[in-house]
Structure formats: structure tokens, C-alpha cells
Design an enzyme around this catalytic site. Structure first.
Site, PDB file in Angstrom:
ATOM      1  N   CYS A   2      11.037  50.491 -45.846  1.00 15.49           N
ATOM      2  CA  CYS A   2      11.684  51.617 -45.168  1.00 15.49           C
ATOM      3  C   CYS A   2      10.683  52.475 -44.390  1.00 15.49           C
ATOM      4  O   CYS A   2       9.520  52.590 -44.776  1.00 15.49           O
ATOM      5  CB  CYS A   2      12.361  52.508 -46.189  1.00 15.49           C
ATOM      6  SG  CYS A   2      13.582  51.664 -47.167  1.00 15.49           S
ATOM      7  N   ARG A  27       7.324  47.129 -40.121  1.00 10.67           N
ATOM      8  CA  ARG A  27       7.283  47.224 -41.587  1.00 10.67           C
ATOM      9  C   ARG A  27       8.345  46.360 -42.252  1.00 10.67           C
ATOM     10  O   ARG A  27       8.262  46.104 -43.449  1.00 10.67           O
ATOM     11  CB  ARG A  27       7.482  48.681 -42.018  1.00 10.67           C
ATOM     12  CG  ARG A  27       6.370  49.601 -41.585  1.00 10.67           C
ATOM     13  CD  ARG A  27       6.768  51.040 -41.756  1.00 10.67           C
ATOM     14  NE  ARG A  27       7.017  51.370 -43.142  1.00 10.67           N
ATOM     15  CZ  ARG A  27       6.151  51.961 -43.941  1.00 10.67           C
ATOM     16  NH1 ARG A  27       4.960  52.276 -43.487  1.00 10.67           N
ATOM     17  NH2 ARG A  27       6.435  52.233 -45.177  1.00 10.67           N
ATOM     18  N   ASN A 100      12.661  57.138 -48.486  1.00 12.68           N
ATOM     19  CA  ASN A 100      11.925  55.907 -48.821  1.00 12.68           C
ATOM     20  C   ASN A 100      11.657  55.939 -50.318  1.00 12.68           C
ATOM     21  O   ASN A 100      11.379  57.002 -50.865  1.00 12.68           O
ATOM     22  CB  ASN A 100      10.574  55.866 -48.113  1.00 12.68           C
ATOM     23  CG  ASN A 100      10.697  55.560 -46.635  1.00 12.68           C
ATOM     24  OD1 ASN A 100      11.801  55.388 -46.129  1.00 12.68           O
ATOM     25  ND2 ASN A 100       9.572  55.505 -45.958  1.00 12.68           N
ATOM     26  N   GLY A 101      11.667  54.772 -50.952  1.00 12.12           N
ATOM     27  CA  GLY A 101      11.377  54.733 -52.381  1.00 12.12           C
ATOM     28  C   GLY A 101      12.623  54.327 -53.155  1.00 12.12           C
ATOM     29  O   GLY A 101      13.628  53.898 -52.578  1.00 12.12           O
ATOM     30  N   GLU A 481      -3.029  30.519 -50.068  1.00 12.78           N
ATOM     31  CA  GLU A 481      -2.759  31.357 -48.897  1.00 12.78           C
ATOM     32  C   GLU A 481      -2.044  30.555 -47.798  1.00 12.78           C
ATOM     33  O   GLU A 481      -1.110  31.053 -47.165  1.00 12.78           O
ATOM     34  CB  GLU A 481      -4.083  31.956 -48.391  1.00 12.78           C
ATOM     35  CG  GLU A 481      -3.993  32.778 -47.122  1.00 12.78           C
ATOM     36  CD  GLU A 481      -3.049  33.975 -47.191  1.00 12.78           C
ATOM     37  OE1 GLU A 481      -2.535  34.303 -48.269  1.00 12.78           O
ATOM     38  OE2 GLU A 481      -2.802  34.564 -46.124  1.00 12.78           O
ATOM     39  N   LYS A 485       1.608  31.478 -46.316  1.00  7.01           N
ATOM     40  CA  LYS A 485       1.855  31.717 -44.884  1.00  7.01           C
ATOM     41  C   LYS A 485       3.042  30.891 -44.428  1.00  7.01           C
ATOM     42  O   LYS A 485       3.906  31.376 -43.727  1.00  7.01           O
ATOM     43  CB  LYS A 485       0.637  31.344 -44.022  1.00  7.01           C
ATOM     44  CG  LYS A 485      -0.537  32.284 -44.041  1.00  7.01           C
ATOM     45  CD  LYS A 485      -0.335  33.583 -43.322  1.00  7.01           C
ATOM     46  CE  LYS A 485       0.206  34.658 -44.209  1.00  7.01           C
ATOM     47  NZ  LYS A 485      -0.629  35.433 -45.032  1.00  7.01           N
ATOM     48  N   HIS A 504      -1.453  16.318 -63.026  1.00  7.78           N
ATOM     49  CA  HIS A 504      -0.859  16.913 -64.233  1.00  7.78           C
ATOM     50  C   HIS A 504       0.587  17.333 -63.990  1.00  7.78           C
ATOM     51  O   HIS A 504       1.127  18.135 -64.753  1.00  7.78           O
ATOM     52  CB  HIS A 504      -1.705  18.109 -64.687  1.00  7.78           C
ATOM     53  CG  HIS A 504      -3.109  17.717 -64.992  1.00  7.78           C
ATOM     54  ND1 HIS A 504      -3.443  16.939 -66.085  1.00  7.78           N
ATOM     55  CD2 HIS A 504      -4.271  17.936 -64.326  1.00  7.78           C
ATOM     56  CE1 HIS A 504      -4.749  16.718 -66.085  1.00  7.78           C
ATOM     57  NE2 HIS A 504      -5.274  17.309 -65.025  1.00  7.78           N
ATOM     58  N   LYS A 603       6.367  44.800 -44.381  1.00  6.66           N
ATOM     59  CA  LYS A 603       4.918  44.807 -44.210  1.00  6.66           C
ATOM     60  C   LYS A 603       4.232  45.577 -45.331  1.00  6.66           C
ATOM     61  O   LYS A 603       3.182  45.207 -45.805  1.00  6.66           O
ATOM     62  CB  LYS A 603       4.578  45.426 -42.847  1.00  6.66           C
ATOM     63  CG  LYS A 603       3.095  45.451 -42.512  1.00  6.66           C
ATOM     64  CD  LYS A 603       2.553  44.047 -42.341  1.00  6.66           C
ATOM     65  CE  LYS A 603       1.063  44.012 -42.141  1.00  6.66           C
ATOM     66  NZ  LYS A 603       0.535  42.655 -42.405  1.00  6.66           N
TER      67      LYS A 603
HETATM   68  C1  F6R Z   1       1.611  38.028 -46.908  1.00  5.56           C
HETATM   69  C2  F6R Z   1       1.471  39.463 -47.044  1.00  5.56           C
HETATM   70  C3  F6R Z   1       1.747  40.073 -48.364  1.00  5.56           C
HETATM   71  C4  F6R Z   1       0.745  41.200 -48.637  1.00  5.56           C
HETATM   72  C5  F6R Z   1       1.106  41.919 -49.937  1.00  5.56           C
HETATM   73  C6  F6R Z   1       0.101  42.988 -50.285  1.00  5.56           C
HETATM   74  O1  F6R Z   1       1.285  37.604 -45.631  1.00  5.56           O
HETATM   75  O2  F6R Z   1       1.166  40.154 -46.114  1.00  5.56           O
HETATM   76  O3  F6R Z   1       1.723  39.131 -49.379  1.00  5.56           O
HETATM   77  O4  F6R Z   1      -0.535  40.662 -48.706  1.00  5.56           O
HETATM   78  O5  F6R Z   1       2.378  42.495 -49.816  1.00  5.56           O
HETATM   79  O6  F6R Z   1       0.018  43.939 -49.291  1.00  5.56           O
HETATM   80  P1  F6R Z   1      -1.234  44.892 -49.148  1.00  5.56           P
HETATM   81  O7  F6R Z   1      -2.403  44.066 -48.809  1.00  5.56           O
HETATM   82  O8  F6R Z   1      -0.858  45.836 -48.049  1.00  5.56           O
HETATM   83  O9  F6R Z   1      -1.388  45.585 -50.467  1.00  5.56           O
END
Ligand code: F6R
Length: 608
Positions: A2, A27, A100-101, A481, A485, A504, A603
């Protein structure tokens, strides 16, 4: 997640709010809305979908007035519908709020309100707050809000308008960021400073339990007892240039390409060639105290957690220190025995991730020294940690983290060098690490030349439904990772595994439709990974290998090979992650996904 924007001043609020909401789009959200105020009228407009849908709606039904609040909602309580979109009205429609929250005790509060005859118009937790404020027998908006806040269990960043005080915008914060932007004859409120770009040059970050009161010509901050605080006014770092995609079609691609320069920014001024070590301005811990530390906990979520896993190998190899890596969401509730010489390092791009923040606070409460590796300057975690290192990756807008990961690993490598040099690491080893780090930005530039090759590989693989990513040692976290992605932006199932673990269990998944992406550059476990690769090949699984330039042998064993520059083992995560980012990007494009704003994701994850 949010986002909040608020405005009070001399201009029409609607365009300012819409522009702020567009800045907050990155976000992640699923509905948007605004409320403005003129005379005795509140004008609430809200829509499920994108800010563009809200803008269309406003075109037909404008929201007049020079004061207003806006919101992008990432659904928690109640679906992504028009009626659940913020803002929400309280009482007889004389209070309007955005939030927000998460209010954890909203169900109990809602039942009480309903028993008293209050009618709800949404399924949200937020509407409870609006009704509670409206029910206070109090014209003074700040006082009404102050009475309600202690009733709320959970987290909030709030912006509130009232018909009883038409020129006043009030904000309140607990666990969900708010920043006040100072203008000339106008003031702003936002959950994220990027929403203030182009508007304010000076900002004030609110702390928990603080309120802010904004009018066109004035603003002030109050603590929970209503005492005025003298806050620190800070310049707003101008991020406007980073807020468009430039020559790139998406933020993610732009940010992948920014990695060499971002890395240069992370290294700049931190490598001390004379002493063969690294140095950092903000650790706030004397070398003598650091020397006493004998255990490190790295805590983070998502991609940052994967960077932490690389950090574990780095600290163990170069600083010879025991390290544990913990998901922040687990660590915050665990009662792990930590002795007093344990340092807790939180790793986060946004600096606002709710679980990482909670893990940091719990560690501080237990008396451990804490450090934060953060990208967003002035974020809550950056401010609350005892010390820290900024990542200097520049604003990361794409939901999928790319350049922040690179810089997290680079900063961890420099910290490992620094901790190592406080202990046994020789100056010759330190000098070597510095040379290797200095060479990295150019090596990543070279790695980016694999782009076209990746694009053509993506065309062959985009229709597969399952992928495996396999690596060992420093490259096991990169396998995790790469899989993350792919799944987050293409919605294709992918798993990362330590390559030798395949036999395994996961080997049973292998068939002609399940590609395995092997991270197999020349390193100390090269031969071992090759054997693991053969095991997959023998079972008919297609193999895409990420290998070192000049490795001709691998071409005979894998179906596809992407070459990356040969670098030291401990820096291989940085060159091997780039083709994986590009692969995920191109597969997602071919699948028709919204790469920068994947479904269901945000985000900055500011709820638990
Ligand atoms: C994946 C991604 C998320 C963040 C995670 C932690 O591409 O962006 O997995 O890495 O939400 O976010 P931060 O680094 O902002 O604490």
C-alpha cells in the site's frame, strides 16, 4: 504494498495526488483512490485496478479541492474491489482515511461497532479506524485520532481528513512508514519519499507513535502525549531521474543494466588499498568491540535472504567467523540462544520490510549490537539499527530485486574483508580481494553481452512449466535466487537446489520437459558439479549451463551454454546471477507478464 499520498496547499489536489500515486505504483497494488475536500463536502473516488483506471474515473467525476489524500491498496482484508479500495469514510461521512498496515484486532472492534449499530461499507480492517475516529465526541481531529490509536493492535500509517477541520491533514505512524514533505505554501505526506519527487526538497521522517499535522502554511510533529517534537529536517534525495525507464522497456531491465555502475557506487571510497582492508563510515562500532564479536546472525527476506546466504560463505571463508542465516519472519519469533558477542546484521533493499524490522528490534531489545545493510536512505531499518552500510544501488523500482542483490553481495564481501583483516586475514590476501572487487564492475559489463544469447534461449524454454536451478557452495544461493526470479515474474514453477541434493529426491522430477539450469563456472567444485550435471543428463533432462569463458568441455555436455567471465569463486555469485535475471525477464515477457508489477506481489512488504 500500500502507498499513501496527502496534499494540502494552494493547488488543486487531484493532479498532485494522481502523480504521487503513479510514483507509488512500483510498490505493487490492486486498487487506488483519492478523497478531496471542499467546504462541507468530501469527494471520494476509488477504483479496483490500476491508477490509470482511477484517472479515467476522475476524468468523468473530478475530485475538486486543495486538500486531499490518496492511496494504492495491496489487498489484505477483503478482495481487490472498488468498495474495499481506500479512502474509507467513517461516521456519517465526515471523516475520511487512508491506511497502510494491518489492524490485527479489527474483527473484535468491528463486532463492537456493529453491535452499536454502525454499518460497514467494506470488508477492510481500515474502515474500523474511520468509524472509531468519527465516533469520538471531539471536533479536534488530532485529539480524536489520539484517543483511537491506543485501541488499535497492529501497524498503521494513516492520513486523515475531517469536515470538522477542513484545512487540516493529520498523519499517524506505528510500524508503517510516513514522510512529510515541506513545500512553500503547501505540504505533503507520503508513505515513501519517491512519491514526493518533484514536489518537496525537504522531508521529515516520522517515528513510531508520532503524529503530524499539516496545513497549507504550517506543519508540526507531535508525540503520543501531544508534545511538539523538533524533528530532523532532511534534504530529499532527488530520485526523479531514476523514476522512468529511459531507453529500456522495463525498470527491471534498466536495473539489470545499471548493475556495473551500481556496483561502482557501492565500492567507491570503501576499499582501503594502503591497509588492504575495507572501511565504512557508519558502522558505529569500534574495531576493538568488533574484534570481540564471535558470531554473526544475518537476517533478511526473499532476495535479500539469498544475498545473506552468500554472506555466510564469505564470512566463514575470509573472517573465519561462525555465521547463521535466518529468515527474518522466523527469527523474530524464535527464542534462539544468542550469547552477548553475537552481532545481528539485517539485510534489506527497502529498509521497511516488516519482518526484518521486527527481527532487528527483537535483537536490539535483547541487547545485541545491530547493523543494517539498506538501500533506501532514511528508511526505518536504516534509522533504527545501531550502525549500517548503505548499498548505494540507487532507487530500485522493479518489484523483482536485481541491482540491490548485487550490491548486497558486494557489501557483504567488503564486510567479510574488513572483519577478516581484524583477525587473521593477511595483507596479501586483503590486497588480492581488493583487486578482485575493483575488477568486478567491468566483468559484469562484459557479462551483460550474453543478453542476446539469453533472449534466444528464452524462446526455446518459455513454454516449460517447471525449472530446476542447481549450484554448489557460493552458487547454491544463486540457484535459489535464479529460481525466485523466474517464479515471481513469469509465474512458472522453479526450485533452487544444491546440485548434489538432486539424488536425494528431486531427481525424480527430471524428464524431457523439465530444464535444469546448472551454475558450473570453473571453481573448486567444478568437477563435482559436472558429475551432478551428468546425473541429470542421463535421465533425459535438458541442461542450460552457466559456465566460464573458455570452457569448451561444457559445450559437449549441456544443451545450451552461456559464458560468463572467470572470476574468483567468492565473486561468482555476482557474474552468474546476471544471466539468470535476464532469463527470467525474457521468459516472463514471452509469457505476457507485467514484468515490473507481477501479480500479488509488492515491492516493499510492510505487513507481516
Ligand atoms: C524478490 C524480492 C523480494 C525482496 C524481499 C525483501 O525479487 O524483491 O523477495 O527481496 O521482499 O525485501 P527487502 O530487501 O526490501 O527487505
Amino acid at each position: 504494498m500500500c502507498g499513501i499520498i496527502g496534499y494540502v496547499g494552494f493547488r488543486e489536489a487531484e493532479p498532485v495526488l494522481l502523480q504521487g500515486l503513479r510514483r507509488l505504483e512500483y510498490r505493487g497494488y490492486d486498487s487506488a483512490g483519492v478523497a478531496t475536500l471542499t467546504g462541507a463536502n468530501l469527494h471520494v473516488r476509488k477504483k479496483a485496478g490500476r491508477v490509470a483506471d482511477l484517472a479515467d474515473h476522475l476524468h468523468k467525476h473530478p475530485a475538486p479541492g486543495c486538500i486531499g489524500i490518496g492511496h494504492t491498496r495491496w489487498a489484505t482484508h477483503g478482495g481487490a474491489t472498488d468498495r474495499n479500495a481506500h479512502p474509507h469514510l467513517g461516521g456519517k461521512g465526515d471523516i475520511v482515511i487512508v491506511h497502510n498496515g494491518v489492524i490485527e484486532n479489527y474483527a473484535a472492534l468491528k463486532s463492537q461497532l456493529q453491535a452499536d449499530g454502525v454499518v460497514f461499507h467494506s470488508d477492510t480492517d481500515t474502515e474500523v479506524i474511520a468509524h472509531l475516529i468519527a465516533r469520538q465526541d471531539e471536533d479536534d481531529l488530532v485529539e480524536a485520532i489520539r484517543r483511537v490509536l491506543p485501541l488499535l493492535k497492529g501497524t498503521y500509517g494513516l492520513a486523515v481528513l475531517s469536515l470538522r477541520e477542513p484545512g487540516v491533514l493529520v498523519g499517524a505512524r506505528l510500524g508503517s512508514p510516513l514522510v512529510l514533505g515541506i513545500g512553500d505554501g503547501e505540504n505533503f505526506l507520503a508513505s515513501d519519499p519517491s512519491a514526493l519527487a518533484d514536489h518537496a526538497e525537504r522531508v521529515v521522517y516520522l517515528d513510531d507513535h508520532q503524529l503530524c499535522v499539516l496545513t497549507a502554511d504550517d506543519w508540526h510533529i507531535l508525540d503520543r502525549d501531544r508534545t511538539r517534537i523538533t524533528p530532523e529536517v532532511q534534504p530529499l534525495v532527488n530520485t526523479a531521474a531514476s523514476l522512468d525507464t529511459g531507453v529500456f522497456s522495463h525498470y527491471m531491465l534498466k536495473e539489470i543494466y545499471e548493475q556495473p555502475e551500481a556496483l561502482e557506487n557501492a565500492l567507491r571510497g570503501r576499499l582501503d588499498e594502503a591497509n588492504a582492508t575495507a572501511h565504512f563510515g557508519g558502522l558505529n562500532l569500534e574495531p576493538q568491540r568488533l574484534r570481540q564479536i564471535d558470531r554473526i546472525i544475518l537476517t533478511a527476506c526473499g532476495t535479500s535472504y539469498h544475498a545473506a546466504l552468500v554472506g555466510e560463505y564469505l564470512f566463514e571463508e575470509f573472517a573465519r567467523m561462525p555465521v547463521e542465516v535466518e529468515y527474518a519472519s522466523e527469527f523474530r519469533y524464535r527464542n534462539s540462544p544468542l550469547d552477548r558477542n553475537t552481532i545481528v546484521i539485517a539485510i534489506t533493499q527497502s529498509g521497511e520490510t516488516a519482518d526484518t524490522l521486527a527481527a532487528l528490534r527483537e535483537s536490539k531489545r535483547k541487547g545485541h549490537p545491530t547493523l543494517a545493510l539498506c538501500n533506501v536512505v532514511g528508511s526505518t531499518i536504516a534509522r533504527e539499527a545501531d550502525g549500517g552500510v548503505y548499498l548505494h544501488a540507487g532507487p530500485e523500482i522493479g518489484v523483482a530485486s536485481t541491482k540491490a542483490f548485487t550490491n548486497q553481495v558486494a557489501v557483504l564481501a567488503m564486510l567479510a574483508l574488513y572483519f577478516g583483516r581484524l583477525r587473521h586475514l593477511s595483507s596479501l590476501q586483503g590486497e588480492q580481494m581488493i583487486r578482485e572487487l575493483q575488477a568486478l564492475p567491468d566483468q559484469i559489463r562484459r557479462t551483460l553481452s550474453c543478453h542476446e544469447r539469453i533472449q534466444s534461449i528464452a524462446r526455446q524454454y518459455a513454454w516449460k512449466r517447471n525449472f530446476l536451478y542447481l549450484g554448489r557452495q557460493y552458487l547454491f544461493p544463486v540457484a535459489l535466487e535464479g529460481a525466485l526470479k523466474l517464479k515471481e515474474i513469469s509465474y512458472i514453477h522453479a526450485e533452487g537446489y544444491p546440485a548434489a541434493e538432486m539424488k536425494h529426491g528431486p531427481l525424480a522430477l527430471i524428464d524431457a520437459d523439465t530444464p535444469s539450469v546448472f551454475l558450473v563456472p570453473r571453481n573448486s567444485v567444478y568437477d563435482k558439479v559436472l558429475s551432478n550435471l551428468e546425473e541429470v543428463k542421463a535421465r533425459g533432462g535438458p541442461i542450460l549451463a552457466i559456465a566460464s569463458e573458455g570452457d569448451d568441455e561444457i559445450a559437449e555436455r549441456a544443451d545450451e551454454v552461456v559464458y560468463v567471465p572467470q572470476v574468483a569463486d567468492h565473486l561468482q555469485p555476482l557474474v552468474t546471477v546476471v544471466p539468470l535475471q535476464l532469463l527470467a525477464y525474457h521468459i516472463a515477457l514471452l509469457c505476457g507478464r507485467d514484468v515490473d508489477k507481477p501479480r500479488n506481489l509488492a515491492k516493499s512488504v510492510t505487513v507481516e
